[in-house]
Scaffold this motif. Structure first.
Motif, mmCIF file in Angstrom:
data_model
loop_
_atom_site.group_PDB
_atom_site.id
_atom_site.type_symbol
_atom_site.label_atom_id
_atom_site.label_comp_id
_atom_site.label_asym_id
_atom_site.label_seq_id
_atom_site.Cartn_x
_atom_site.Cartn_y
_atom_site.Cartn_z
ATOM 1 N N LEU A 179 0.823 -1.207 0.000
ATOM 2 C CA LEU A 179 0.000 0.000 0.000
ATOM 3 C C LEU A 179 0.858 1.257 0.000
ATOM 4 C CD1 LEU A 179 -2.638 -1.014 2.727
ATOM 5 C CD2 LEU A 179 -2.844 -1.247 0.225
ATOM 6 N N SER A 180 0.279 2.340 -0.511
ATOM 7 C CA SER A 180 0.956 3.636 -0.510
ATOM 8 C C SER A 180 -0.064 4.746 -0.678
ATOM 9 C CB SER A 180 1.982 3.723 -1.639
ATOM 10 O OG SER A 180 2.550 5.021 -1.713
ATOM 11 N N THR A 181 0.123 5.822 0.047
ATOM 12 C CA THR A 181 -0.755 6.980 -0.113
ATOM 13 C C THR A 181 -0.520 7.690 -1.439
ATOM 14 O OG1 THR A 181 0.851 8.335 1.103
ATOM 15 C CG2 THR A 181 -0.963 7.378 2.365
ATOM 16 N N GLU A 182 0.539 7.344 -2.148
ATOM 17 C CA GLU A 182 0.803 7.955 -3.453
ATOM 18 C C GLU A 182 -0.324 7.672 -4.437
ATOM 19 O OE1 GLU A 182 4.529 7.434 -5.406
ATOM 20 O OE2 GLU A 182 5.671 7.392 -3.534
ATOM 21 N N THR A 183 -0.882 6.468 -4.368
ATOM 22 C CA THR A 183 -1.885 6.081 -5.373
ATOM 23 C C THR A 183 -3.117 5.418 -4.778
ATOM 24 O OG1 THR A 183 -0.635 4.014 -5.675
ATOM 25 C CG2 THR A 183 -0.209 5.799 -7.250
ATOM 26 N N MET A 184 -3.153 5.232 -3.435
ATOM 27 C CA MET A 184 -4.219 4.421 -2.841
ATOM 28 C C MET A 184 -4.741 5.074 -1.573
ATOM 29 S SD MET A 184 -1.822 1.030 -3.258
ATOM 30 C CE MET A 184 -2.996 -0.310 -3.186
ATOM 31 N N VAL A 185 -5.925 4.650 -1.145
ATOM 32 C CA VAL A 185 -6.512 5.085 0.122
ATOM 33 C C VAL A 185 -6.333 3.939 1.115
ATOM 34 C CG1 VAL A 185 -8.594 5.837 1.315
ATOM 35 C CG2 VAL A 185 -8.168 6.567 -1.053
ATOM 36 N N LEU A 186 -5.497 4.126 2.121
ATOM 37 C CA LEU A 186 -5.123 3.039 3.020
ATOM 38 C C LEU A 186 -6.325 2.485 3.772
ATOM 39 C CD1 LEU A 186 -1.782 4.397 4.543
ATOM 40 C CD2 LEU A 186 -2.180 3.227 2.370
ATOM 41 N N ALA A 187 -7.237 3.365 4.165
ATOM 42 C CA ALA A 187 -8.385 2.920 4.954
ATOM 43 C C ALA A 187 -9.236 1.897 4.210
ATOM 44 C CB ALA A 187 -9.247 4.120 5.343
ATOM 45 N N ASP A 188 -9.207 1.925 2.892
ATOM 46 C CA ASP A 188 -9.977 0.961 2.108
ATOM 47 C C ASP A 188 -9.506 -0.469 2.353
ATOM 48 O OD1 ASP A 188 -11.421 3.032 1.039
ATOM 49 O OD2 ASP A 188 -10.316 3.075 -0.868
ATOM 50 N N PHE A 189 -8.289 -0.591 2.876
ATOM 51 C CA PHE A 189 -7.710 -1.909 3.102
ATOM 52 C C PHE A 189 -7.473 -2.179 4.585
ATOM 53 C CE2 PHE A 189 -6.470 -0.233 -1.020
ATOM 54 C CZ PHE A 189 -6.968 -1.217 -1.854
ATOM 55 N N GLY A 190 -8.063 -1.333 5.449
ATOM 56 C CA GLY A 190 -7.982 -1.546 6.882
ATOM 57 C C GLY A 190 -6.643 -1.209 7.500
ATOM 58 N N ALA A 191 -5.816 -0.447 6.804
ATOM 59 C CA ALA A 191 -4.470 -0.124 7.285
ATOM 60 C C ALA A 191 -4.349 1.371 7.541
ATOM 61 C CB ALA A 191 -3.429 -0.570 6.271
ATOM 62 N N ASN A 192 -3.440 1.720 8.432
ATOM 63 C CA ASN A 192 -3.157 3.140 8.651
ATOM 64 C C ASN A 192 -1.728 3.496 8.257
ATOM 65 O OD1 ASN A 192 -1.579 2.150 10.728
ATOM 66 N ND2 ASN A 192 -2.838 3.000 12.384
ATOM 67 N N ASP A 193 -1.044 2.564 7.580
ATOM 68 C CA ASP A 193 0.314 2.832 7.129
ATOM 69 C C ASP A 193 0.556 2.076 5.831
ATOM 70 O OD1 ASP A 193 2.873 3.789 7.082
ATOM 71 O OD2 ASP A 193 3.657 2.482 8.664
ATOM 72 N N GLY A 194 1.155 2.759 4.866
ATOM 73 C CA GLY A 194 1.539 2.127 3.609
ATOM 74 C C GLY A 194 3.033 2.271 3.414
ATOM 75 N N TRP A 195 3.674 1.175 3.095
ATOM 76 C CA TRP A 195 5.133 1.169 3.039
ATOM 77 C C TRP A 195 5.700 1.367 1.635
ATOM 78 C CZ3 TRP A 195 5.854 -3.887 6.384
ATOM 79 C CH2 TRP A 195 5.383 -3.657 7.686
ATOM 80 N N THR A 196 4.818 1.469 0.634
ATOM 81 C CA THR A 196 5.244 1.796 -0.734
ATOM 82 C C THR A 196 6.360 0.854 -1.189
ATOM 83 O OG1 THR A 196 4.799 4.111 -0.116
ATOM 84 C CG2 THR A 196 5.773 3.745 -2.268
ATOM 85 N N GLY A 197 6.080 -0.444 -1.170
ATOM 86 C CA GLY A 197 7.148 -1.389 -1.451
ATOM 87 C C GLY A 197 6.901 -2.423 -2.526
ATOM 88 N N HIS A 198 5.799 -3.179 -2.445
ATOM 89 C CA HIS A 198 5.629 -4.368 -3.277
ATOM 90 C C HIS A 198 4.703 -4.087 -4.457
ATOM 91 C CE1 HIS A 198 7.120 -5.814 0.456
ATOM 92 N NE2 HIS A 198 5.974 -6.178 1.005
ATOM 93 N N ARG A 199 5.123 -4.554 -5.625
ATOM 94 C CA ARG A 199 4.229 -4.558 -6.788
ATOM 95 C C ARG A 199 4.362 -5.860 -7.541
ATOM 96 N NH1 ARG A 199 7.936 -2.476 -6.705
ATOM 97 N NH2 ARG A 199 8.479 -1.454 -8.636
ATOM 98 N N ALA A 200 3.267 -6.278 -8.139
ATOM 99 C CA ALA A 200 3.306 -7.432 -9.032
ATOM 100 C C ALA A 200 3.872 -7.002 -10.375
ATOM 101 C CB ALA A 200 1.899 -8.005 -9.198
ATOM 102 N N THR A 201 4.290 -7.972 -11.160
ATOM 103 C CA THR A 201 4.736 -7.724 -12.524
ATOM 104 C C THR A 201 3.737 -8.333 -13.499
ATOM 105 O OG1 THR A 201 5.965 -9.770 -12.999
ATOM 106 C CG2 THR A 201 7.084 -8.110 -11.637
ATOM 107 N N LYS A 202 3.942 -8.052 -14.772
ATOM 108 C CA LYS A 202 3.038 -8.614 -15.787
ATOM 109 C C LYS A 202 3.132 -10.133 -15.869
ATOM 110 C CE LYS A 202 6.258 -7.937 -19.671
ATOM 111 N NZ LYS A 202 6.471 -7.235 -20.976
ATOM 112 N N ALA A 203 4.199 -10.711 -15.285
ATOM 113 C CA ALA A 203 4.284 -12.172 -15.247
ATOM 114 C C ALA A 203 3.185 -12.757 -14.373
ATOM 115 C CB ALA A 203 5.657 -12.599 -14.720
ATOM 116 N N TRP A 204 2.616 -11.960 -13.481
ATOM 117 C CA TRP A 204 1.468 -12.418 -12.688
ATOM 118 C C TRP A 204 0.164 -11.936 -13.313
ATOM 119 C CZ3 TRP A 204 0.604 -11.274 -6.723
ATOM 120 C CH2 TRP A 204 -0.555 -11.940 -6.296
ATOM 121 N N TYR A 205 -0.036 -10.608 -13.377
ATOM 122 C CA TYR A 205 -1.338 -10.153 -13.854
ATOM 123 C C TYR A 205 -1.547 -10.417 -15.339
ATOM 124 C CZ TYR A 205 1.570 -5.818 -13.986
ATOM 125 O OH TYR A 205 2.580 -4.897 -14.124
ATOM 126 N N GLY A 206 -0.467 -10.650 -16.078
ATOM 127 C CA GLY A 206 -0.598 -11.034 -17.475
ATOM 128 C C GLY A 206 -1.220 -12.407 -17.658
#
Length: 513
Positions: free
Chosen positions: A304-331
């Motif tokens: 999660l990250s406040t750069e592009t997301m609303v943390l409360a929508d996911f029950g969190a009050n902190d976003g660490w701006t770290g993990h993303r999937a690649t097209k090898a998954w969502y593709g």
């Protein structure tokens, strides 16, 4: 709050073994012997067993910023190590932080014995095993309720720790209750020796494990799943196919375990997933009583990250701006915008780029929102730590394992049943059913990615399918190249950490490092 496991912290602190690389010698350093502790309070064994379960998810008994071992409390918990080494080294997930050693995982490149993330998992294995040995060394000589079942659970947990050692490092030392307390360094045990030990342990404890158990504790089906996992990978581990044996256990889980697919995929990864009919064995998280930076908090907050997301929508009050999937998954889902597959909707695309041109750029790649800290049933509660349990073993995986064994020619496997199981997994997520002609190993490794990515299986799956090393399958940033490149076969194992080599001169380094 989940009333599941009662962590008798004050009792367990008395039993903490001092360090991890030194634990290769398995010398116990405790304030009270287990005999003395149980003489004072025979009920303490329940707290000790709970502590053994907790060692797979928590950093320590004194809170999320304290560690049972000398490694960083936030970075080193067992589950965090599983995710780092199984998912971030594979095709689907990448991390952008650039921490010392983490880049080498996420780009599957430049691995060496000094990487702290390899040390963390190795140390956690050899923190958990001696604690199990400590209890087993005296368990037969004390009077405790349900002794046979308790001993079986402890042996299961020790086997689980050894399983991850076999899978990731391929060797170590064989520390048991028989040599617990020996001061001399133990001899190196090969992958085959460790495999044989774990196999024998799980075969022996199957009868003693309860058919049903308290949530979060091992049942007979959990033991069967672990042994089936060992057999599924036997050709990798010891060079001999054991799919026939795996299928026997898989059938037991399916036919006798009493589990059923959860009606909704998202419910499996929500904060109230302890009610699931599908989860066979979870690693427990609780936002109040079992806080950790290394359980599902790492997955939820890290994605999660406040750069592009609303943390409360996911029950969190902190976003660490770290993990993303690649097209090898969502593709794997085709066009996310038109896919009917519920699993395809579990990526945050707004403000993010399909291509991961730079793995350190937050907006390159889609964050996975598969895990969340919101309740599936009821209103969300925003908390600093995740209360979502991690489903280490679940029925959908068992169904896909059945299909794989059948396709690999396991005796007793029925292709019609395999097709039925695969389509049940897909139908649950509103994906289209497939025909028998479409059910191939190539389809199945993709389906395992669609269903199980970010659940600690992907690296092992790719190795078993012959797709991890070499150049037959490449993914973004494999080998530290944006479009992917070949990596050597030595990367099927991780290097033995330098600290472990220094602690025990009997250990040798894995080839290629």
């Amino acid at each position: 709050m989940k009333n599941i496991l009662n962590f008798f912290f004050s009792l367990c602190i008395l039993l903490v073994v001092s360090s991890c690389t030194d634990d290769l010698n398995t010398e116990p350093k405790v304030e009270l012997s287990l005999d003395e502790l149980l003489a004072q309070d025979p009920n303490a064994v329940e707290g000790i067993v709970s502590r053994l379960y907790a060692s797979f998810a928590l950093s320590g008994v004194q809170g999320p910023d304290k560690s049972d071992i000398s490694d960083n409390a936030g970075e080193s918990p067992f589950l965090r190590g599983i995710i780092n080494l199984q998912d971030f080294t594979a095709d689907g997930m990448k991390n952008r932080w650039g921490d010392d050693g983490l880049d080498q995982l996420t780009t599957t490149s430049d691995w060496d014995e000094n990487n702290k993330f390899f040390r963390y998992l190795f140390n956690r294995v050899y923190f958990t095993i001696p604690q199990c040995n400590n209890l087993l060394a005296v368990a037969n000589n004390i009077s405790i309720e349900n002794k046979e079942s308790v001993i079986a659970e402890v042996r299961f947990l020790r086997a689980l720790a050894y399983y991850y050692l076999i899978d990731t490092f391929g060797k170590g030392v064989l520390a048991t209750e028989e040599n617990f307390g020996d001061s001399a360094p133990l001899p190196e045990a090969s992958r085959a020796e460790l495999f044989a030990f774990v196999e024998a342990e799980l075969i022996e404890v199957e009868a003693a494990l309860p058919a049903t158990n308290s949530y979060g504790r091992a049942s007979k089906a959990a033991g069967q799943m672990l042994l089936a996992k060992l057999y599924m990978n036997a050709e990798v581990y010891v060079g001999t196919s054991r799919y026939d044996d795996a299928l026997v256990l898989i059938n037991k889980v399916i036919d006798e375990g009493g589990y059923s697919l959860a009606p909704d995929f998202v419910s499996l990864f929500s904060a109230d997933n302890e009610t699931s009919t599908e989860i066979i064995f979870p690693l427990i998280a609780d936002a109040d009583t079992s806080q950790s930076f290394g359980n599902t908090t790492y997955i939820v907050n890290g994605s999660l990250s406040t750069e592009t997301m609303v943390l409360a929508d996911f029950g969190a009050n902190d976003g660490w701006t770290g993990h993303r999937a690649t097209k090898a998954w969502y593709g794997l889902y085709g066009d996310l915008g038109t896919s009917t597959d519920d699993r395809a909707s579990l990526f945050w695309t707004t403000g993010h780029n399909f291509e991961m041109a730079d793995y350190r750029e937050w907006k390159d790649g889609y964050p996975s929102i598969k895990f969340r800290n919101t309740n599936f049933n009821g209103s969300p509660i925003i908390t600093a730590f995740s209360g979502t349990d991690f489903p280490l073993f679940r029925l959908a995986d068992t169904y896909l394992m059945y299909a794989e064994c059948t396709l690999r020619g396991a005796s007793g496997g029925a292709i019609n049943t395999a097709l039925q199981y695969v389509n049940a997994v897909r139908t649950r997520s509103n994906a289209s059913t497939i025909m028998q002609s479409e059910l191939t190993l190539d389809f199945l490794i993709d389906e395992r990615g669609r269903e199980l990515n970010l659940e600690g299986h992907r690296r092992s799956d790719l190795i078993r399918f012959g797709m991890f090393t070499g150049s037959s399958y490449i993914w973004p940033w494999k080998g530290n190249v944006v479009g992917g490149t070949s990596i050597p076969d030595s990367y099927k194992l991780f290097p033995i950490p330098l600290a472990a080599l220094q602690a025990n001169p009997n250990l040798t380094q894995n080839p290629g490092f």
